[in-house]
Structures are given as structure tokens and as C-alpha cells.
Design a protein around this motif. Structure first.
Motif, PDB file in Angstrom:
ATOM      1  N   GLU A 147       0.839  -1.215   0.000  1.00  0.00           N
ATOM      2  CA  GLU A 147       0.000   0.000   0.000  1.00  0.00           C
ATOM      3  C   GLU A 147       0.869   1.259   0.000  1.00  0.00           C
ATOM      4  O   GLU A 147       0.571   2.231  -0.682  1.00  0.00           O
ATOM      5  CB  GLU A 147      -0.928   0.018   1.228  1.00  0.00           C
ATOM      6  N   GLU A 160       2.310   1.556  -3.512  1.00  0.00           N
ATOM      7  CA  GLU A 160       1.287   1.953  -4.486  1.00  0.00           C
ATOM      8  C   GLU A 160       0.907   3.428  -4.324  1.00  0.00           C
ATOM      9  O   GLU A 160       0.705   4.129  -5.315  1.00  0.00           O
ATOM     10  CB  GLU A 160       0.041   1.052  -4.359  1.00  0.00           C
ATOM     11  N   HIS A 192       3.620   5.425  -6.003  1.00  0.00           N
ATOM     12  CA  HIS A 192       3.607   5.180  -7.456  1.00  0.00           C
ATOM     13  C   HIS A 192       2.413   5.886  -8.109  1.00  0.00           C
ATOM     14  O   HIS A 192       2.550   6.494  -9.171  1.00  0.00           O
ATOM     15  CB  HIS A 192       3.542   3.674  -7.743  1.00  0.00           C
ATOM     16  N   GLN A 225       0.606  -4.528  -7.416  1.00  0.00           N
ATOM     17  CA  GLN A 225      -0.040  -3.209  -7.294  1.00  0.00           C
ATOM     18  C   GLN A 225      -0.200  -2.573  -8.682  1.00  0.00           C
ATOM     19  O   GLN A 225       0.675  -2.713  -9.541  1.00  0.00           O
ATOM     20  CB  GLN A 225       0.807  -2.290  -6.402  1.00  0.00           C
ATOM     21  N   ASP A 226      -1.310  -1.853  -8.848  1.00  0.00           N
ATOM     22  CA  ASP A 226      -1.658  -1.306 -10.170  1.00  0.00           C
ATOM     23  C   ASP A 226      -0.551  -0.478 -10.815  1.00  0.00           C
ATOM     24  O   ASP A 226      -0.349  -0.530 -12.024  1.00  0.00           O
ATOM     25  CB  ASP A 226      -2.888  -0.391 -10.051  1.00  0.00           C
ATOM     26  N   ASP A 227       0.126   0.333 -10.003  1.00  0.00           N
ATOM     27  CA  ASP A 227       1.093   1.279 -10.575  1.00  0.00           C
ATOM     28  C   ASP A 227       2.541   0.858 -10.397  1.00  0.00           C
ATOM     29  O   ASP A 227       3.456   1.647 -10.636  1.00  0.00           O
ATOM     30  CB  ASP A 227       0.851   2.681  -9.984  1.00  0.00           C
TER      31      ASP A 227
END
Ligand code: PEP
Length: 255
Positions: free
Chosen positions: A181, A184, A187, A225-227
Motif C-alpha cells: 500500500e 502503491e 507510485h 499493485q496497479d502502478d
């Protein structure tokens, strides 16, 4: 979708022989890892030997630093063209050890980034906060200042071709890893900043790596993580099995 970049920063480690062996071991497994991009960054004196050990395998070669001038009376330095000459495609710039031990400033890193891009090298520009800066709630501010200073004057196209590495200084070589977390959050902030400074397409294109005690057992969560578009790995990149295991986490997530 951005392809993961799994990068090893060997720092001031290995010998000519052990570096060639390490690179050879990674190269031998590169065929199964083609869903991700692989990069190894040995000490500059071993670049040519490591390049030979990689051979035709799909493993890119990067340096850990360079000087911004092209040639001349700069004793002890190496230029972007010299790095290209021995087979580099990438160069790490502004690593926290260079910022905090060797005194590099955002301005120095900016000159190097421009010189690397002009020579056709892909810069891997590192940013990251100290523990006291995080504890003082200054992470976003520090990252923004380093980003703006290190990438000042670049075009959107140049930024899109640059790799950013977020490396919280307190997590580098310490075994203390940022939580997924925490990674992310920074990012995503960085990607938002790139969209604000340049445009949405540039922000979508830039690969943002996480670095700081990435190991086989935390790679899946971080890369998930998405980014997070890859990892810059110090300690664990010195063991071929660990580096490959992290790359395999990226391969699995790419399916
Ligand atoms: C690094 O060298 O950039 C790094 C993140 O080191 P480590 O993985 O050992 O923390």
C-alpha cells in the motif's frame, strides 16, 4: 499494459568471474521469462565481460552511473557513449547511495539524464525519501521535488522513454520493505504528477519500478499493485535464483 521491468543493481559487488557467472545463470533462464524485461547493472569495469556472458539472451545491460560530459579531462568518469559502446541500453541515475553518500544533487542527475537520453540510453531515474522525511509527512513533497529537479526540461516523449524507480531510502538494503500500500500510494502519486506535468498518455507509458528489499517472498504482492511496473533489486539480484524467482512473479502476474 506496461511490461514489467525486473532490474538488478549489483552495486559494488562481484568479481569479473562471479559477475559473468551470475549473468550467465540469468541469461540461461531468460527464455522462460520473456513476458518480462530483464536488466542487469554490474559495476562499470565488468560491463563488457557481463555483456559477453549474456550473449544473445534477452537480458539488457545497464550501468549504475555515468558522467554528463561526452569526453575530455574528467578523470575517473565514464560517458554515455562509452556505456553504449560496451553494450549498455540503460543507466541507473540518482540512486540514493549516489545522492546521500556521494552528494549528487537533482541538478547533477538532471544533466546526466539529459546526456543519457541524448546518447540513446534509457535512464532509470531513482527517487525516494529518507525515514525522517516519511515520518515528518514529507514523502510526497520530497518525491515531487526530486522528480521535478531530476527530469527538468525533458519533453513528454523523453519522459515516456524514461524509467522511474521509487526507492524509499529506509527500505534499501535494510530488509525493511515498504508495504504494497505504501509503494502503491507513491507510485500512483508519481503517475498523477506525470499526467499533470506532461499528459495522460505519458503517465500511462512510463514504467515506475519499486526498489527496497524486494525478495522472492514479497515480489508478488509488490508487483501486484496497479502502478508498480517492475522492481529495482539490490541484494536479491546477486543470487541468480532469487532474481529469477522475482522475475517469475512478474511472469505469473502478466498472464
Ligand atoms: C537498490 O540497490 O536499489 C536496492 C533497492 O537494494 P535492496 O534490494 O538491497 O534493498
Amino acid at each position: 499494459m506496461r511490461k514489467f521491468l525486473i532490474a538488478g543493481n549489483w552495486k559494488m559487488n562481484t568479481t569479473a568471474a562471479s559477475g559473468a557467472e551470475l549473468a550467465g545463470a540469468v541469461a540461461a533462464q531468460a527464455g522462460e521469462l520473456s513476458a518480462v524485461d530483464l536488466l542487469v547493472c554490474p559495476p562499470s569495469v565488468y560491463l563488457a565481460g557481463v555483456k559477453a556472458a549474456i550473449g544473445d539472451a534477452n537480458v539488457a545491460l545497464g550501468a549504475q552511473n555515468m558522467y554528463h560530459e561526452a569526453s575530455g579531462a574528467f578523470t575517473g568518469e565514464v560517458s554515455a557513449d562509452m556505456l553504449k559502446d560496451v553494450g549498455c541500453t540503460h543507466v541507473i541515475l540518482g540512486h540514493s547511495e549516489r545522492r546521500h553518500i556521494l552528494g549528487e544533487t537533482d541538478e547533477d542527475i538532471n544533466k546526466k539524464t539529459k546526456a543519457a537520453l541524448a546518447a540513446g540510453l534509457i535512464p532509470v531515474v531513482c527517487v525516494g525519501e529518507l525515514l525522517e522525511e516519511r515520518e515528518a509527512g514529507k514523502t510526497a513533497e520530497v518525491i515531487q521535488t526530486q522528480f521535478d529537479g531530476s527530469l527538468a526540461g525533458l519533453t513528454a516523449e523523453q519522459v515516456a522513454g524514461t524509467v522511474i524507480a521509487y526507492e524509499p531510502v529506509w527500505a534499501i538494503g535494510t530488509g525493511k520493505v515498504a508495504t504494497p500500500e505504501q509503494a502503491e500510494e507513491v507510485h500512483a502519486d508519481l503517475r498523477k504528477l506525470i499526467a499533470e506535468r506532461y499528459n495522460a498518455a505519458t503517465a500511462e507509458a512510463v514504467r515506475i519500478l519499486y526498489g527496497g528489499s524486494v525478495k522472492p517472498d514479497n515480489a508478488t504482492e509488490l508487483l501486484g499493485q496497479d502502478d508498480v511496473d517492475g522492481a529495482l533489486i539490490g541484494g536479491a539480484s546477486l543470487k541468480a535464483a532469487d532474481f529469477v524467482a522475482i522475475a517469475k512473479a512478474g511472469v505469473e502476474l502478466s498472464k
